[in-house]
Scaffold this active site. Sequence first.
Site, PDB file in Angstrom:
ATOM      1  N   HIS A  34       4.346  10.413   3.087  1.00  0.00           N
ATOM      2  CA  HIS A  34       4.119  10.827   4.329  1.00  0.00           C
ATOM      3  C   HIS A  34       5.047  11.597   5.360  1.00  0.00           C
ATOM      4  CE1 HIS A  34      -0.282   9.573   3.310  1.00  0.00           C
ATOM      5  NE2 HIS A  34       0.303   8.468   3.100  1.00  0.00           N
ATOM      6  N   ASP A  87      18.396   7.167  -9.157  1.00  0.00           N
ATOM      7  CA  ASP A  87      19.703   7.808  -9.628  1.00  0.00           C
ATOM      8  C   ASP A  87      20.395   8.207  -8.265  1.00  0.00           C
ATOM      9  OD1 ASP A  87      19.382   7.484 -12.234  1.00  0.00           O
ATOM     10  OD2 ASP A  87      19.135   9.712 -12.904  1.00  0.00           O
ATOM     11  N   GLN A 125       1.807  -0.440  -4.395  1.00  0.00           N
ATOM     12  CA  GLN A 125       0.871  -0.523  -3.120  1.00  0.00           C
ATOM     13  C   GLN A 125      -0.568  -0.973  -3.881  1.00  0.00           C
ATOM     14  OE1 GLN A 125       2.604   2.721  -0.182  1.00  0.00           O
ATOM     15  NE2 GLN A 125       0.751   1.240   0.536  1.00  0.00           N
ATOM     16  N   GLU A 146      -4.095  -0.441  -2.456  1.00  0.00           N
ATOM     17  CA  GLU A 146      -4.506   0.351  -1.332  1.00  0.00           C
ATOM     18  C   GLU A 146      -5.866   1.356  -1.784  1.00  0.00           C
ATOM     19  OE1 GLU A 146      -1.668   3.037   0.549  1.00  0.00           O
ATOM     20  OE2 GLU A 146      -1.161   3.978  -1.267  1.00  0.00           O
ATOM     21  N   ASP A 178      -5.239   3.339   3.766  1.00  0.00           N
ATOM     22  CA  ASP A 178      -5.929   3.846   2.712  1.00  0.00           C
ATOM     23  C   ASP A 178      -7.023   2.662   2.105  1.00  0.00           C
ATOM     24  OD1 ASP A 178      -4.863   6.385   2.274  1.00  0.00           O
ATOM     25  OD2 ASP A 178      -2.961   5.665   1.757  1.00  0.00           O
ATOM     26  N   ARG A 224       9.518   5.425  -0.987  1.00  0.00           N
ATOM     27  CA  ARG A 224       8.213   5.771  -1.312  1.00  0.00           C
ATOM     28  C   ARG A 224       8.057   7.137  -1.770  1.00  0.00           C
ATOM     29  NH1 ARG A 224       2.634   4.123   2.172  1.00  0.00           N
ATOM     30  NH2 ARG A 224       3.589   5.653   3.766  1.00  0.00           N
TER      31      ARG A 224
HETATM   32  C1  3PY Z   1      -1.640   2.424   4.092  1.00  0.00           C
HETATM   33  O1  3PY Z   1      -1.610   1.450   5.264  1.00  0.00           O
HETATM   34  O2  3PY Z   1      -2.355   3.083   3.485  1.00  0.00           O
HETATM   35  C2  3PY Z   1      -0.100   2.570   3.780  1.00  0.00           C
HETATM   36  O3  3PY Z   1       0.303   2.942   2.779  1.00  0.00           O
HETATM   37  C3  3PY Z   1       0.995   1.776   4.609  1.00  0.00           C
HETATM   38  O4  3PY Z   1       2.064   1.832   4.205  1.00  0.00           O
HETATM   39 MG    MG Z   2      -1.328   4.171   2.210  1.00  0.00          MG
END
Ligand code: 3PY
Ligand code: MG
Length: 251
Positions: free
Chosen positions: A45, A83, A147, A149, A175, A69
């Site tokens: 993001h 790398d 993640q 999410e 998310d 990320r």
């Molecule tokens: C979210 O809350 O969706 C995230 O990816 C936070 O980093």
């Molecule tokens: Mg997110």
Amino acid sequence: MQHLSIRLQTGERGLRGIFVGGPWADLIEMIGLAGADFVVLDGEHGSVWTELPHLLRAARSVALPALVRVLPRRPDMIGQVLDFGAEGVLVPGIRTVEEAENALASSRYAPDGVRGLAFSARSAGYGYRGGPDYLNTANRNVTVLLQVETREAVKSLPDILRLTGLNGIFVGPTDLSLSYGEQSRQTAKVLNIIEQIRQAAEMAGIPWGLFTGTPDNHREWYDRGSWYCATGVPNLLRPALTAWLERGHTR
Ligand code: 3PY
Ligand code: MG
């Protein structure tokens, strides 16, 4: 610099991270000098890409472990940022066990994974630190946080938590809330799902943590045993800006 992966392996909890979304090397140095445990350079993001190698140098200059990320479903980016010298990766948007496996395999050299090797890369000291010593330690030192999410990832969680090479999971409450049809990450439904994720990770003995918007929120999850929490620079700056602009300026 102690690797994040080693700190997690030794069972250390309560680590504190900051997401940085812009190409601000000075800020990364400040975050390291302030004592943060890690920084996440946000390539999903944020707008860090053009300056990424320099941001990683800034992090290294203050012995601050830096994760990048990457974009969702782009395992090809993982080897590239490693790398460049990233300590590890935060992989967003995982939905299935296969996606999780791909991310883990892309982060490690054979026989543990499929990461492409070039000793000329910065990670191997441009060849000065290449060879067997590098190969023997690179897979162990890298940190891969996946993640959780999406609704699909929650469904696949028991299988994801069993994967070899997983250093930890990172809940993305924003998310996650959308994925469950909620519009806030603080609703009872979302908090209940995060609690289920926490319990599953604890049962599996896998480090877990999450994005926390406020210090109170952070404290609450810290008290519940989070291994790591992270917040974003805008969450830190907004209250500071408001306070500074309002204080002493009543017209
Ligand atoms: C979210 O809350 O969706 C995230 O990816 C936070 O980093
Ligand atoms: Mg997110």
